[in-house]
Design an enzyme around this catalytic site. Structure first.
Site, PDB file in Angstrom:
ATOM      1  N   CYS A  36       0.484  -0.958  -0.311  1.00  0.00           N
ATOM      2  CA  CYS A  36       0.050  -0.206  -0.037  1.00  0.00           C
ATOM      3  C   CYS A  36       0.289   1.359  -0.380  1.00  0.00           C
ATOM      4  O   CYS A  36       1.699   1.314   0.034  1.00  0.00           O
ATOM      5  CB  CYS A  36      -0.963   0.064   1.246  1.00  0.00           C
ATOM      6  SG  CYS A  36      -2.200  -1.623   2.144  1.00  0.00           S
ATOM      7  N   ASP A 459      21.916  35.980 -14.012  1.00  0.00           N
ATOM      8  CA  ASP A 459      20.579  36.529 -14.179  1.00  0.00           C
ATOM      9  C   ASP A 459      20.233  37.502 -13.814  1.00  0.00           C
ATOM     10  O   ASP A 459      20.192  38.385 -12.289  1.00  0.00           O
ATOM     11  CB  ASP A 459      19.703  35.406 -13.944  1.00  0.00           C
ATOM     12  CG  ASP A 459      18.485  35.589 -14.755  1.00  0.00           C
ATOM     13  OD1 ASP A 459      18.231  34.854 -15.440  1.00  0.00           O
ATOM     14  OD2 ASP A 459      17.449  36.375 -13.727  1.00  0.00           O
TER      15      ASP A 459
END
Length: 509
Positions: A36, A459
């Site tokens: 499970c 950047d």
């Protein structure tokens, strides 16, 4: 079975039905013979009856069958496989992309640069299952998806899921799900209102000259929280005309697949991503779903990421304001690398125009019966011919030289940017190409390679965001401050970009 880090933690997660651990591990119950998710709604088993497995394939290999209530094979993937660069993680990504089904274990070993024996030994040691078992588990999941969501014949389902014969298909489905394929389909039809996928019959393209396309809609699960606004906003704002579009609340794009092509439509919903797929060959279903999950970074663990970043007082308010940010990635690493080169030192609009020219010049035309997609992104071999004939359309000379060098290198196989690529080697190979600097390398590492710690410090959007937070903007000082954000610096970038409403940064000129 491969050991898990903390069995007591696993047991506590099972007892509390903690969905955050779904996909991280699976619990097998010796008294019932089933396995499970940790969040299974059934009554938690006794501690002495629990056995923990790192993968569904490991549990299946140990003789356990999948639970019919929690459907463990459909849980989100483990974040580790997309956030690591070692051979095991690279192998898992390649298997998800269908390499074993197409090329076998020898093909997987060649792409990884290891012997077959080394690959099998490392996967068994960490995952409790070898490459064939992992591929088999994936085929079983694809088979169930097709059984429950289409009206395809059993023979077509077996072929599409990658099985070599009907006998192997029937045997695997019975062994993994403890039921016959026909019973799986009947059960899904009886409970269609609560089924985890939406039943859509295969359709054919409207024009007789267009290839037949099978369509279905699936739900892509993820670990919450998820902040979809900038994620989808980024993809839409940078969309290449003809290849990508935003239509009726969904991001749509075309992509080349091993056996043809596909059109995907991804729509954000509160607890899932609705994924409409149209494929020319259903054998590509599993790899296409894996690429969509990778594009949207759906296997990330947002709580772990946000917890780490929130330790910085400057970032903490941003985490509270928008928890669960993801890194927009790509469905095709080579495509993104070329687009990153085209986007050097230009605006988003200019980068889109340059990319659209390449698509019109060398892309494969397609028919989209539901929207405005017209082409596939060009193959590297087609772009290589284009550059060799000096027919690259209206692109600045310096950019054209860089693009040509990248295309030649990709075509020759001298650089690997795909799911099985080694991040360090890929960075080094990119650095050797003319016109590719740190910004381009880190952008490709963040978006195409999937490195969660990639950090394009050059950047402008990153530096402007840092300035708004009162952080240092000098290269060395910002790198030093960002040490505390590791290994999740790529996610910090998303928060810094969002401060200015940017969907992507720009290279410092």
């Amino acid at each position: 079975m491969a050991p898990l880090p903390d069995p007591e933690l696993c047991a506590r997660a099972v007892r509390s039905r903690d969905a955050r651990f779904d996909g991280w591990f699976f619990v097998a119950v010796t008294s019932t013979g089933i396995y499970c998710r940790p969040s299974c709604p059934a009554r938690p088993p006794r501690a002495e009856n629990m056995r923990f497995h790192p993968t569904a394939a490991s549990a299946q290999r140990a003789g356990f069958r999948a639970c019919k209530r929690c459907r463990p094979d459909a849980s989100p993937g483990s974040p580790a496989w997309n956030h690591r660069a070692d051979v095991v993680a690279r192998a898992v990504r390649l298997i998800a992309d269908g390499v074993v089904d197409r090329d076998g274990v020898p093909g997987l070993a060649v792409q990884l640069g290891y012997s077959i024996r080394q690959v099998e030994r490392q996967l068994l040691a960490e995952l409790g299952a070898g490459p064939l078992a992992l591929a088999r588990a994936q085929r079983a999941q694809t088979a169930r998806l097709l059984l429950e969501t289409t009206t395809m014949s059993m023979g077509d389902v077996a072929t599409a899921a990658g099985f070599g014969s009907i006998r192997a298909f029937n045997g695997t489905v019975r062994e993994v799900f403890a039921t016959a394929p026909g019973d799986l389909r009947s059960s899904a039809m009886a409970t269609s209102a609560t089924a985890p996928t939406m039943a859509v019959a295969p359709t054919t393209a409207a024009r007789s000259s267009a290839p037949a396309m099978s369509s279905l809609t699936v739900r892509l699960p993820f670990r919450g929280p998820l902040h979809p606004a900038e994620l989808f906003g980024h993809l839409v704002a940078t969309a290449v005309p003809g290849v990508e579009e935003w239509r009726d609340g969904a991001y749509r794009r075309s992509l080349r697949t091993p056996h043809g092509y596909a059109i995907v439509a991804l729509r954000p919903l509160p607890d899932q991503i609705a994924c409409r797929l149209s494929l020319t060959d259903m054998r590509d279903l599993g790899p296409v779903i894996a690429r969509c999950r990778r594009l949207l970074d759906l296997d990330a663990d947002p709580e772990a990421i946000d917890s780490q970043l929130a330790g910085d007082a400057a970032l903490a308010p941003l985490i509270v304001r928008a928890p669960g940010r993801r890194v927009p990635r790509t469905v095709d690493a080579a495509e993104f690398a070329m687009r990153a080169v085209l986007g050097q030192q230009v605006s988003i609009a200019a980068a889109r125009r340059l990319a659209a020219r390449l698509v019109q010049a060398a892309g494969q035309p397609i028919h989209d019966p539901d929207g405005g997609l017209t082409h596939l992104w060009p193959r590297t071999i087609d772009l290589a011919r284009l550059t060799a004939d000096a027919q690259v359309p209206a692109i600045p000379a310096a950019r054209r030289r860089t693009l040509t060098a990248l295309v030649v290198t990709l075509t020759a196989g001298e650089i690997e940017l795909g799911a099985g690529g080694d991040w360090a080697r890929s960075r080094a190979a990119l650095a050797d190409l003319p016109g590719i600097g740190p910004w381009t390398i880190e952008t490709i590492a963040m978006r195409a390679l999937g490195d969660p710690d990639a950090f394009p410090v050059e950047d402008l959007g990153v530096r402007r965001g840092a300035a708004r937070l009162g952080l240092p903007i000098g290269r060395g000082a910002l790198l030093a401050r960002a040490e505390a954000w590791r290994p999740w610096r790529a996610y910090a970038v998303q928060h810094l970009w969002a401060l200015q409403g940017n969907v992507r940064g720009e290279e410092e000129q």
